[in-house]
Enzyme design. Structure first.
Site, PDB file in Angstrom:
ATOM      1  N   GLY A 244       1.875   3.124   2.261  1.00 32.91           N
ATOM      2  CA  GLY A 244       2.889   3.155   3.323  1.00 32.91           C
ATOM      3  C   GLY A 244       4.181   2.505   2.854  1.00 32.91           C
ATOM      4  CG  HIS A 245       4.302  -1.693   2.059  1.00 35.78           C
ATOM      5  ND1 HIS A 245       2.977  -2.046   2.064  1.00 35.78           N
ATOM      6  CD2 HIS A 245       4.881  -2.418   3.045  1.00 35.78           C
ATOM      7  CE1 HIS A 245       2.759  -2.954   2.998  1.00 35.78           C
ATOM      8  NE2 HIS A 245       3.891  -3.196   3.619  1.00 35.78           N
TER       9      HIS A 245
ATOM     10  CB  SER B  41      -2.127  -1.774   8.615  1.00 39.93           C
ATOM     11  OG  SER B  41      -2.024  -3.165   8.854  1.00 39.93           O
TER      12      SER B  41
ATOM     13  CB  VAL C 273       1.879   6.444   4.886  1.00 40.48           C
ATOM     14  CG1 VAL C 273       0.851   6.901   3.871  1.00 40.48           C
ATOM     15  CG2 VAL C 273       3.278   6.844   4.449  1.00 40.48           C
TER      16      VAL C 273
ATOM     17  CG  HIS D  75      -0.274  -0.280   2.509  1.00 38.61           C
ATOM     18  ND1 HIS D  75       0.603   0.604   3.069  1.00 38.61           N
ATOM     19  CD2 HIS D  75      -0.313  -1.341   3.361  1.00 38.61           C
ATOM     20  CE1 HIS D  75       1.051   0.129   4.216  1.00 38.61           C
ATOM     21  NE2 HIS D  75       0.516  -1.065   4.420  1.00 38.61           N
TER      22      HIS D  75
ATOM     23  CD  GLU E 218       9.350   7.610  12.784  1.00 40.41           C
ATOM     24  OE1 GLU E 218       8.270   8.231  12.900  1.00 40.41           O
ATOM     25  OE2 GLU E 218      10.466   8.104  13.017  1.00 40.41           O
TER      26      GLU E 218
HETATM   27  P1  AMP Z   1       5.157  -5.243   6.348  1.00 44.40           P
HETATM   28  O1  AMP Z   1       4.942  -5.572   4.916  1.00 44.40           O
HETATM   29  O2  AMP Z   1       3.910  -5.044   7.140  1.00 44.40           O
HETATM   30  O3  AMP Z   1       6.163  -6.152   7.018  1.00 44.40           O
HETATM   31  O4  AMP Z   1       5.856  -3.815   6.351  1.00 44.40           O
HETATM   32  C1  AMP Z   1       7.041  -3.580   5.624  1.00 44.40           C
HETATM   33  C2  AMP Z   1       7.587  -2.239   6.010  1.00 44.40           C
HETATM   34  O5  AMP Z   1       6.628  -1.222   5.711  1.00 44.40           O
HETATM   35  C3  AMP Z   1       7.894  -2.111   7.522  1.00 44.40           C
HETATM   36  O6  AMP Z   1       9.117  -1.390   7.689  1.00 44.40           O
HETATM   37  C4  AMP Z   1       6.709  -1.324   8.029  1.00 44.40           C
HETATM   38  O7  AMP Z   1       7.000  -0.571   9.192  1.00 44.40           O
HETATM   39  C5  AMP Z   1       6.435  -0.408   6.854  1.00 44.40           C
HETATM   40  N1  AMP Z   1       5.067   0.108   6.886  1.00 44.40           N
HETATM   41  C6  AMP Z   1       3.915  -0.618   6.953  1.00 44.40           C
HETATM   42  N2  AMP Z   1       2.852   0.208   7.029  1.00 44.40           N
HETATM   43  C7  AMP Z   1       3.338   1.487   7.002  1.00 44.40           C
HETATM   44  C8  AMP Z   1       2.746   2.773   7.067  1.00 44.40           C
HETATM   45  N3  AMP Z   1       1.424   2.942   7.161  1.00 44.40           N
HETATM   46  N4  AMP Z   1       3.556   3.848   7.025  1.00 44.40           N
HETATM   47  C9  AMP Z   1       4.904   3.697   6.921  1.00 44.40           C
HETATM   48  N5  AMP Z   1       5.530   2.507   6.874  1.00 44.40           N
HETATM   49  C10 AMP Z   1       4.760   1.412   6.907  1.00 44.40           C
END
Ligand code: AMP
Length: 281
Positions: free
Chosen positions: A33-34, A184, A175, A31, A147
């Site tokens: 955020g990533h 998320s 984000v 998404h 974060e």
């Molecule tokens: P994940 O795929 O959930 O393991 O997340 C991969 C990376 O993306 C990790 O460093 C998370 O902290 C980051 N991440 C996930 N959601 C967000 C968000 N909403 N804003 C910023 N970073 C994010």
């Protein structure tokens, strides 16, 4: 964008790339955020290397692992469009080599057993194990973490200083959706009513941070925020104020703080964090 499925393909591809590379590890289901992490990595020199790997060992519930979004083709396209140079999307065999990771080796007392570690025993050890393995396989000069998973970020900083050569860890801000909900991959499991309520988590943490800045005692602010979340329909695991770099209990002289929370809403576990500073008096 180069796509590598195996450690051998990755090794071969990396020999033809510049030595400077910034890693963005993900579990897919990408998404905005990533994608902000990718954008952050693009500001660094060298190439951007993303990983897509869902680490079963960090899930406490096999059903959660089974239901985790897997949409590889869409994710690869998102990564390509975001400007990633190389994506490593291995299977379990490539990451662990047929042996489950020795999670005990990743226990860090006071870090992997508190907050998330207390409510999800083993989770942070498994995160440390997979991040270490991906660091070994990709040998990055820098890596970007969000974060949003604040304790994970602090843990990864600890791992990174021990790497030789050390890996520079870059923190990317959370984000959020327009109403403040942290983005998320799990948000899509919220039903429409819960989705509306979910923004209450961030609002509550913001309000608690403001009241601490206005002089409210930390313990009292934590307690009030916890109660507010319950009134809003959440089942909180914890609401905790910590020193931002160490995640230790804050001392009266600490000025850089975070308020962290994990709470369930209709069975979906949400995490959030607000970082705030206190002015020296
Ligand atoms: P994940 O795929 O959930 O393991 O997340 C991969 C990376 O993306 C990790 O460093 C998370 O902290 C980051 N991440 C996930 N959601 C967000 C968000 N909403 N804003 C910023 N970073 C994010």
């Amino acid at each position: 964008m180069i796509l590598c499925r195996t450690a051998a393909q990755l090794e071969a591809a990396l020999t033809r790339q510049p030595e400077e590379r910034t890693l963005v590890p993900t579990m897919g289901g990408l998404h905005a955020g990533h994608l902000s992490l990718i954008e952050c990595a693009r500001q660094c020199s060298g190439i951007v290397l993303a990983t897509v790997f869902v680490n079963r060992h960090q899930f406490d519930d096999p059903e959660d692992f089974a239901n985790y979004p897997r949409e590889e083709e869409e994710d690869f396209e998102r990564l390509r469009q975001a400007g990633v140079d190389l994506t490593y999307a291995p299977d379990e065999q490539e990451v662990w080599g047929g042996e489950p990771p020795r999670l005990e080796a990743f226990e860090i007392p006071g870090m992997t057993d508190v907050l998330e570690g207390q409510y999800r025993p083993g989770h942070l050890r498994a995160v440390a194990a997979v991040v270490s393995r991906l660091f070994d396989q990709t040998a990055p000069t820098a890596a970007v973490f969000g974060e949003k998973d604040y304790q994970q970020l602090v843990l990864v900083r600890r791992l990174a200083v021990e790497c030789r050569p050390p890996i520079r860890i870059i923190a990317a801000p959370v984000v959020r959706e327009p109403d403040g909900l942290a983005m998320s991959s799990r948000n899509r499991r919220l039903d429409p009513q819960s989705r509306e309520q979910a923004a209450g988590l961030h609002r509550t943490l913001e309000a608690a941070a403001e009241s601490i800045k206005d002089g409210l005692d930390v313990e009292q602010a934590q307690r009030q925020a916890f109660e507010t979340l319950v009134e809003l329909g959440f089942e909180p695991d914890y609401v905790e104020v910590r020193e931002a770099d160490s995640l230790c209990q804050p001392a009266p002289t600490d000025r850089d703080l975070v308020i962290l929370a994990a709470a369930r809403l209709s069975g979906v576990r949400l995490l959030d964090v607000v970082r705030f500073g206190l002015i020296l008096s």
